[in-house]
Design a protein around this motif. Structure first.
Motif, PDB file in Angstrom:
ATOM      1  N   THR A 180       0.848  -1.201   0.000  1.00 44.66           N
ATOM      2  CA  THR A 180       0.000   0.000   0.000  1.00 44.66           C
ATOM      3  C   THR A 180       0.881   1.248   0.000  1.00 44.66           C
ATOM      4  O   THR A 180       1.670   1.471   0.921  1.00 44.66           O
ATOM      5  CB  THR A 180      -0.931  -0.009   1.226  1.00 44.66           C
ATOM      6  N   CYS A 181       0.743   2.030  -1.032  1.00 47.76           N
ATOM      7  CA  CYS A 181       1.619   3.182  -1.222  1.00 47.76           C
ATOM      8  C   CYS A 181       1.309   4.279  -0.200  1.00 47.76           C
ATOM      9  O   CYS A 181       0.142   4.551   0.115  1.00 47.76           O
ATOM     10  CB  CYS A 181       1.431   3.706  -2.638  1.00 47.76           C
ATOM     11  N   CYS A 182       2.387   4.904   0.303  1.00 43.87           N
ATOM     12  CA  CYS A 182       2.245   5.965   1.305  1.00 43.87           C
ATOM     13  C   CYS A 182       1.722   7.266   0.688  1.00 43.87           C
ATOM     14  O   CYS A 182       1.346   8.189   1.399  1.00 43.87           O
ATOM     15  CB  CYS A 182       3.580   6.204   1.996  1.00 43.87           C
ATOM     16  N   HIS A 183       1.690   7.352  -0.647  1.00 39.49           N
ATOM     17  CA  HIS A 183       1.188   8.572  -1.294  1.00 39.49           C
ATOM     18  C   HIS A 183      -0.330   8.624  -1.142  1.00 39.49           C
ATOM     19  O   HIS A 183      -0.840   9.283  -0.256  1.00 39.49           O
ATOM     20  CB  HIS A 183       1.639   8.594  -2.772  1.00 39.49           C
ATOM     21  N   ARG A 184      -1.035   7.861  -1.947  1.00 37.85           N
ATOM     22  CA  ARG A 184      -2.492   7.873  -1.830  1.00 37.85           C
ATOM     23  C   ARG A 184      -3.066   6.475  -1.872  1.00 37.85           C
ATOM     24  O   ARG A 184      -4.157   6.242  -2.379  1.00 37.85           O
ATOM     25  CB  ARG A 184      -3.085   8.774  -2.899  1.00 37.85           C
ATOM     26  N   GLY A 185      -2.278   5.541  -1.304  1.00 41.44           N
ATOM     27  CA  GLY A 185      -2.810   4.199  -1.092  1.00 41.44           C
ATOM     28  C   GLY A 185      -2.865   3.314  -2.324  1.00 41.44           C
ATOM     29  O   GLY A 185      -3.548   2.277  -2.306  1.00 41.44           O
ATOM     30  N   GLY A 186      -2.178   3.676  -3.379  1.00 38.88           N
ATOM     31  CA  GLY A 186      -2.179   2.840  -4.584  1.00 38.88           C
ATOM     32  C   GLY A 186      -1.519   1.490  -4.329  1.00 38.88           C
ATOM     33  O   GLY A 186      -0.807   1.297  -3.343  1.00 38.88           O
ATOM     34  N   SER A 187      -1.777   0.572  -5.243  1.00 40.95           N
ATOM     35  CA  SER A 187      -1.162  -0.750  -5.153  1.00 40.95           C
ATOM     36  C   SER A 187       0.196  -0.682  -5.846  1.00 40.95           C
ATOM     37  O   SER A 187       0.275  -0.602  -7.076  1.00 40.95           O
ATOM     38  CB  SER A 187      -2.065  -1.780  -5.833  1.00 40.95           C
ATOM     39  N   GLY A 242       8.204   1.064  -9.307  1.00 40.68           N
ATOM     40  CA  GLY A 242       7.394   2.286  -9.402  1.00 40.68           C
ATOM     41  C   GLY A 242       5.957   1.942  -9.084  1.00 40.68           C
ATOM     42  O   GLY A 242       5.418   0.964  -9.607  1.00 40.68           O
ATOM     43  N   CYS A 243       5.326   2.719  -8.236  1.00 42.78           N
ATOM     44  CA  CYS A 243       3.936   2.450  -7.844  1.00 42.78           C
ATOM     45  C   CYS A 243       3.022   2.509  -9.061  1.00 42.78           C
ATOM     46  O   CYS A 243       3.221   3.325  -9.977  1.00 42.78           O
ATOM     47  CB  CYS A 243       3.493   3.458  -6.788  1.00 42.78           C
ATOM     48  N   GLY A 244       1.992   1.658  -9.043  1.00 45.76           N
ATOM     49  CA  GLY A 244       1.074   1.550 -10.173  1.00 45.76           C
ATOM     50  C   GLY A 244       0.138   2.730 -10.341  1.00 45.76           C
ATOM     51  O   GLY A 244      -0.642   2.772 -11.292  1.00 45.76           O
ATOM     52  N   TYR A 245       0.177   3.724  -9.417  1.00 44.42           N
ATOM     53  CA  TYR A 245      -0.772   4.830  -9.512  1.00 44.42           C
ATOM     54  C   TYR A 245      -0.100   6.101 -10.081  1.00 44.42           C
ATOM     55  O   TYR A 245      -0.465   6.568 -11.149  1.00 44.42           O
ATOM     56  CB  TYR A 245      -1.364   5.083  -8.119  1.00 44.42           C
ATOM     57  N   HIS A 246       0.896   6.653  -9.357  1.00 42.32           N
ATOM     58  CA  HIS A 246       1.548   7.876  -9.856  1.00 42.32           C
ATOM     59  C   HIS A 246       3.054   7.701 -10.031  1.00 42.32           C
ATOM     60  O   HIS A 246       3.794   8.679 -10.136  1.00 42.32           O
ATOM     61  CB  HIS A 246       1.295   9.052  -8.910  1.00 42.32           C
ATOM     62  N   GLY A 247       3.477   6.430  -9.989  1.00 44.51           N
ATOM     63  CA  GLY A 247       4.868   6.136 -10.328  1.00 44.51           C
ATOM     64  C   GLY A 247       5.927   6.467  -9.282  1.00 44.51           C
ATOM     65  O   GLY A 247       7.118   6.458  -9.603  1.00 44.51           O
ATOM     66  N   TRP A 248       5.539   6.777  -8.059  1.00 47.11           N
ATOM     67  CA  TRP A 248       6.570   6.983  -7.034  1.00 47.11           C
ATOM     68  C   TRP A 248       7.448   5.743  -7.016  1.00 47.11           C
ATOM     69  O   TRP A 248       6.944   4.612  -6.982  1.00 47.11           O
ATOM     70  CB  TRP A 248       5.941   7.184  -5.642  1.00 47.11           C
ATOM     71  N   LYS A 249       8.758   5.991  -6.997  1.00 49.32           N
ATOM     72  CA  LYS A 249       9.682   4.861  -7.108  1.00 49.32           C
ATOM     73  C   LYS A 249      10.262   4.515  -5.744  1.00 49.32           C
ATOM     74  O   LYS A 249      10.764   5.403  -5.036  1.00 49.32           O
ATOM     75  CB  LYS A 249      10.798   5.248  -8.087  1.00 49.32           C
TER      76      LYS A 249
HETATM   77  S1  FES Z   1      -0.512   6.171  -4.779  1.00 49.12           S
HETATM   78 FE1  FES Z   1       1.438   5.397  -5.201  1.00 49.12          FE
HETATM   79  S2  FES Z   1       2.342   6.917  -6.374  1.00 49.12           S
HETATM   80 FE2  FES Z   1       0.420   7.745  -5.856  1.00 49.12          FE
END
Ligand code: FES
Ligand SMILES: [Fe+2]
Length: 376
Positions: free
Chosen positions: A46-53, A66-73
């Motif tokens: 669970t991504c710390c940005h906005r909870g993406g997978s 890279g996160c599947g939502y906004h690509g945070w690496k």
């Molecule tokens: S929720 Fe993972 S990069 Fe935005």
């Protein structure tokens, strides 16, 4: 469900350098992949940005995902190293990180430590307890996995139970000889116990065709040595029949959530070593697991009672009793996830299984640690 324990997350071959693998354990999602050097990595998914997978994203070929939502690496330590929307030179906030869990591989399984204990405090993986797996000359191994809608502790107790085969397993239990030999339990080095018992073997007509040819009708007792281990909620069952015909089963059970368990099993045999006999063994294992799971799925309550007094355990249940004592001890140490609270509070905020990095730096995390039933 317990934190601070090792669990088998996947088979080694399922985890690769190309595609992330999302695995559910303890009611949470995790992502597994390999670095270019082949090291297996396990991160909270669970991504710390906005909870993406995170695991829906891509590997960068340099050990990061890279996160599947906004690509945070994120790197293998769970640190965010790039926020694409802020540009290459952006300063990465300290809290931009997710938990990264220790990983070891044994018996071609990926074991993940889901907790924050220091290395020497962790339950030990029984890595030394399955030499047969590596001895390809004298042993042949078949492997299987099962998903079962049973609670992990109920499932484990069933594996340790010597009183049920006579009633549940037509192919190897002996209805006419249901007594369980009471033996001294020997504690092992893996927060579990060993019971080595003699039992009356099944009639030759009960057992499957291949092995039936190897045993005589009037034969001596079978020796069954059972070890329970806390790491992986695993066990080793070593059956020796007349003529040193042996079969060693090592299996681990991973709580997917409180109601579902994934079982990983290897069975090594020192007889009929040719591949053509594998399917008969697989069929035997499949049948036995189905018989077990059909029974365990119907027990009530679904979970192991919190007090020994809430069921009537007898002397023949000595391995199950010993396991429950270990469980109770760990619950009192604050290892048990408070699932009810988590269900409730987790609707608006994500909670994470703590990783060792939290010990050194308990602050600067977006996701708080899962609540436990007893204080830690
Ligand atoms: S929720 Fe993972 S990069 Fe935005
Ligand atoms: Fe069984």
């Amino acid at each position: 469900m317990l934190i601070n324990n090792w669990y088998v997350a996947a088979k080694s071959q399922q985890v690769n350098r190309e595609k992330p693998l999302i695995v559910r354990m303890l009611g949470q999602n995790f992502v597994l992949y390999r670095t270019p050097e082949g090291e297996a990595v396990c991160l909270a998914n669970t991504c710390c940005h906005r909870g993406g997978s995170i695991g829906r994203g891509e590997l960068d070929g340099a050990g990061c995902i890279g996160c599947g939502y906004h690509g945070w690496k994120f790197n293998p330590q769970g640190r965010c190293v790039e926020i694409p929307a802020l540009g290459k030179d952006a300063k990465i906030p300290k809290r931009a990180r997710v938990d990264s869990y220790p990983v070891e591989e044994h018996f071609d399984w990926v074991w993940v430590f889901l907790g924050d204990l220091e290395e020497d405090e962790r339950p030990r993986i029984p890595a030394t307890e399955f030499p047969e797996y590596h001895d390809k000359e004298n042993w042949r191994v078949v492997s299987m996995e099962f998903d079962a809608d049973v609670n992990w502790a109920r499932g484990h107790e069933n594996s340790l139970d010597s009183a049920h085969p006579a009633f549940v397993h037509a192919s190897f239990g002996r209805r006419s000889a249901p007594e369980v030999q009471i033996v001294p339990l020997v504690p092992n080095a893996f927060m579990g116990h060993n019971a080595t018992r003699q039992r009356v073997p099944p009639k030759r007509s009960q057992i499957s065709a291949d092995i039936a040819k190897l045993v005589s009708e009037k034969r001596g007792k079978t020796t069954a040595s059972t070890d329970s281990y806390l790491a992986g909620i695993s066990h080793r069952i070593d059956i020796t029949r007349e003529g040193n015909i042996r079969q060693v089963t090592v299996s681990a059970r991973t709580p997917v959530d409180p109601y579902n368990t994934r079982v990983f099993a290897h069975q090594a045999r020192n007889y009929l070593l040719e591949e053509e006999h594998d399917e008969a063994r697989r069929e035997g294992i499949r049948r036995a697991y189905k018989e077990d799971l059909d029974v365990v799925a119907t027990v009530e309550p679904k979970f192991v009672p919190r007090s020994m007094a809430h069921q009537l355990l007898v002397e023949a249940d000595q391995m199950e009793t010993a396991f429950r004592k270990v469980l109770i001890e760990k619950v009192k140490q604050g290892w048990e996830i408070d699932f009810d609270r988590l269900q409730d509070e987790g609707r608006f905020r994500h909670y994470s299984i703590p990783s060792p990095a939290r010990r050194k730096d308990p602050k600067n995390w977006v996701h708080p640690v899962v609540p436990t039933t007893f204080p830690r």
